[in-house]
Design a protein around this motif. Structure first.
Motif, PDB file in Angstrom:
ATOM      1  N   SER A   1       0.685  -1.049   0.000  1.00  0.00           N
ATOM      2  CA  SER A   1      -0.064  -0.105   0.087  1.00  0.00           C
ATOM      3  C   SER A   1       1.021   1.106  -0.063  1.00  0.00           C
ATOM      4  O   SER A   1       0.485   2.258  -0.692  1.00  0.00           O
ATOM      5  N   LYS A   2       2.120   1.280   0.825  1.00  0.00           N
ATOM      6  CA  LYS A   2       2.916   2.323   0.763  1.00  0.00           C
ATOM      7  C   LYS A   2       3.673   2.826  -0.602  1.00  0.00           C
ATOM      8  O   LYS A   2       4.007   3.567  -0.904  1.00  0.00           O
ATOM      9  N   ARG A   3       3.458   1.602  -1.410  1.00  0.00           N
ATOM     10  CA  ARG A   3       4.033   1.693  -2.735  1.00  0.00           C
ATOM     11  C   ARG A   3       3.069   2.129  -3.736  1.00  0.00           C
ATOM     12  O   ARG A   3       3.274   2.096  -5.163  1.00  0.00           O
ATOM     13  N   GLY A   4       1.816   2.475  -3.238  1.00  0.00           N
ATOM     14  CA  GLY A   4       0.769   3.150  -4.128  1.00  0.00           C
ATOM     15  C   GLY A   4      -0.294   2.049  -4.596  1.00  0.00           C
ATOM     16  O   GLY A   4      -1.331   2.547  -5.305  1.00  0.00           O
ATOM     17  N   LEU A   5      -0.208   0.645  -4.049  1.00  0.00           N
ATOM     18  CA  LEU A   5      -1.309  -0.284  -4.472  1.00  0.00           C
ATOM     19  C   LEU A   5      -2.513  -0.012  -3.601  1.00  0.00           C
ATOM     20  O   LEU A   5      -2.534   0.191  -2.444  1.00  0.00           O
ATOM     21  N   ALA A   6      -3.738  -0.492  -4.234  1.00  0.00           N
ATOM     22  CA  ALA A   6      -4.845  -0.620  -3.449  1.00  0.00           C
ATOM     23  C   ALA A   6      -4.917  -2.051  -3.063  1.00  0.00           C
ATOM     24  O   ALA A   6      -5.115  -2.942  -4.043  1.00  0.00           O
ATOM     25  N   VAL A   7      -5.061  -1.993  -1.785  1.00  0.00           N
ATOM     26  CA  VAL A   7      -4.944  -3.602  -1.263  1.00  0.00           C
ATOM     27  C   VAL A   7      -6.293  -3.727  -0.034  1.00  0.00           C
ATOM     28  O   VAL A   7      -6.433  -2.890   0.563  1.00  0.00           O
ATOM     29  N   ASP A  19       5.897   5.489  11.366  1.00  0.00           N
ATOM     30  CA  ASP A  19       4.522   5.456  10.859  1.00  0.00           C
ATOM     31  C   ASP A  19       3.346   5.454  11.755  1.00  0.00           C
ATOM     32  O   ASP A  19       2.253   5.891  11.275  1.00  0.00           O
ATOM     33  N   THR A  20       3.621   4.555  12.853  1.00  0.00           N
ATOM     34  CA  THR A  20       2.368   4.659  13.850  1.00  0.00           C
ATOM     35  C   THR A  20       2.607   5.235  15.209  1.00  0.00           C
ATOM     36  O   THR A  20       1.923   5.480  15.974  1.00  0.00           O
ATOM     37  N   GLN A  24      -4.145   0.452   8.518  1.00  0.00           N
ATOM     38  CA  GLN A  24      -5.100   1.282   8.268  1.00  0.00           C
ATOM     39  C   GLN A  24      -4.785   2.767   8.105  1.00  0.00           C
ATOM     40  O   GLN A  24      -5.527   3.567   7.154  1.00  0.00           O
ATOM     41  N   GLU A  25      -3.630   3.233   8.405  1.00  0.00           N
ATOM     42  CA  GLU A  25      -3.097   4.489   8.143  1.00  0.00           C
ATOM     43  C   GLU A  25      -2.913   4.586   6.677  1.00  0.00           C
ATOM     44  O   GLU A  25      -3.303   5.588   6.109  1.00  0.00           O
ATOM     45  N   SER A  26      -2.582   3.519   6.039  1.00  0.00           N
ATOM     46  CA  SER A  26      -1.939   3.552   4.504  1.00  0.00           C
ATOM     47  C   SER A  26      -3.430   3.179   3.980  1.00  0.00           C
ATOM     48  O   SER A  26      -3.214   2.804   2.852  1.00  0.00           O
ATOM     49  N   GLU A  27      -4.537   3.017   4.557  1.00  0.00           N
ATOM     50  CA  GLU A  27      -5.846   2.913   3.822  1.00  0.00           C
ATOM     51  C   GLU A  27      -5.942   1.479   3.016  1.00  0.00           C
ATOM     52  O   GLU A  27      -6.596   1.243   2.033  1.00  0.00           O
TER      53      GLU A  27
END
Ligand code: GLY
Length: 423
Positions: A44-50, A103-104, A187-190
């Motif tokens: 997700s941090k690399r831009g993917l929708a997960v 990050d957290t 959760q932070e990274s959606e």
């Protein structure tokens, strides 16, 4: 997955259905243990929708694990490829912990405390010395210490111990803090949490396109990651290559809290923690470990029981663990039993994980395998997540994972197969 006792991490009950169903994800991760969560977070941090699919994320084997990051003291004869993978992952742990904490904003208790492998009697000493010679030949950083020196390092070890192997680079992390932090980071990274069970993969034309849930709903996706620990074989539609030998091995683990302070105690009179380093013991041929946390508590483990998908904690398991621990560190008797948990280690036929991206010839291109981590799931989390997120983004994975594809179980005479190669 189930645990006998746990505190539910709050705020991760799952996404609103409307946020999830009908969407197309770049990747659906099946399994919300540390391997699945770390892979989802990094992808997700690399831009993917997960999306992560798990009825109770964080509460499987990861919730029960002690959190030893111990490539050296977990090294076994004949498992040199696994050792190289473990050492590579151990080297990633410092940066992985730092990134997750940044990050957290949480402390995951990554502690560079070293590990001592203590021999209780003369036979245990002989076995530990043989292991020590083997480790020296492999070029590992270990030192033999006498019983006296071991007791100088850890004064609460039993007086009669016969010596110890000291591995200064085998560290630890507080597993439940790690699990909570990974849930928060996702959760932070959606990352979307789907609180359901995945039942099947759909790969029409040999290309993965959806994950089917127990409710009948399909999550359409460009790729899927199978990271469901001991349950990884229970998903329908697995390509034949991915159907490797896999079984659950139960481990019971106890959490011990320091004895309550007496009414007259002050910070000055408070007793020091029982141990400062991880202590693994060989006690008349049996194995036990004590992992001391910074707050004075100790994680005591673990049994190794072949009982299928059973996560009950027997009185015998409690008795065995406490009996062995008392022989090594008599002071544990004063501690308070805070928690008893059983987890299921996912074991393959050669004790190594399966970490691989399925190619076009597999019948399920777009499927990534990340299961079978057996005794080393926490240790192998950074390297597995790094490989999985790289593959999902079309990048190369770290070299060390190349020995852990599923085809190693396919050749006639390979681990877990009879000589004629029939599964
Ligand atoms: N790695 C510790 C255990 O499997 O119990």
């Amino acid at each position: 997955m189930s645990a006998t006792q746990h505190t539910a991490p709050s705020g991760h009950e799952g996404a609103d259905a409307s946020q999830v169903y009908g969407r197309c994800f770049d990747a659906v991760v099946i399994g919300g243990g540390v391997i699945g969560l770390a892979s989802a977070w990094q992808a997700s941090k690399r831009g993917l929708a997960v999306a992560v699919v798990d009825p109770d994320p964080g509460h499987g084997a990861s919730w029960a694990a002690a959190g030893m990051l111990a490539p050296v003291t977990e090294a076994h004869y004949g498992e040199e490829a696994l050792l190289h993978l473990s050492l590579a992952s151990a080297r990633l742990w410092g940066a992985f912990a730092e990134e997750l904490e940044a990050d957290t904003g949480s402390d995951i208790g990554y502690r560079r405390c070293g590990t001592m492998l203590v021999a209780f009697d003369d036979d245990d000493r002989m076995a530990a010395r043989q292991l020590y010679e083997f480790q020296l030949k492999l070029g590992l950083q270990v030192r033999w210490v006498s019983g006296r020196e071991a007791r100088e390092m850890e004064p609460n070890l039993a007086p009669g111990i016969r010596g110890a192997l000291w591995a200064p680079n085998d560290h630890q992390v507080r597993t439940r803090h790690l699990v909570r932090a990974l849930l928060d980071a996702c959760q932070e990274s959606e990352v979307a949490f789907v609180p359901e069970r995945a039942v099947a993969l759909e790969a029409p034309g040999g290309r993965l396109s959806a994950v089917r849930l127990a409710s009948g709903i399909r999550l359409t996706c460009g790729a899927a990651v199978l990271a469901a620990g001991s349950w990884s074989r229970s998903v329908d539609g697995l390509p034949e290559l991915a159907q490797v030998p896999l079984r659950p091995v139960k481990g019971v683990i106890l959490r011990l809290a320091p004895a309550p302070l007496t009414a007259s105690a002050t910070p000055e009179t408070e007793p020091p923690p029982l141990l400062t380093r991880t202590v693994r013991g060989m006690v008349q041929g049996s194995h036990v470990y004590l992992v001391p946390r910074a707050d004075g508590s100790i994680v005591l483990g673990a049994t190794s029981e072949e009982r299928g998908f059973d996560t009950t904690v027997s009185v015998g398991a409690l008795h065995d663990l406490i009996r062995l621990a008392r022989r090594l560190v008599p002071g544990v008797t004063e501690m308070v039993l805070a928690d008893a948990t059983a987890g299921l280690r996912p074991a393959t036929a050669d004790n190594g994980p399966v970490i691989a991206a399925m190619g076009g010839d597999s019948g399920a291109e777009g499927l990534v395998l990340a299961f079978g981590h057996y005794r080393n799931g926490i240790l192998l989390t950074p390297i597995t997540a790094s490989a999985v997120s790289a593959w999902l983004c079309g990048d190369p994975a770290p070299d060390e994972v190349s020995a852990f594809g599923p085809s190693r179980f396919c050749a006639p005479g390979s681990p877990g197969l009879p000589a004629d190669g029939v599964r």
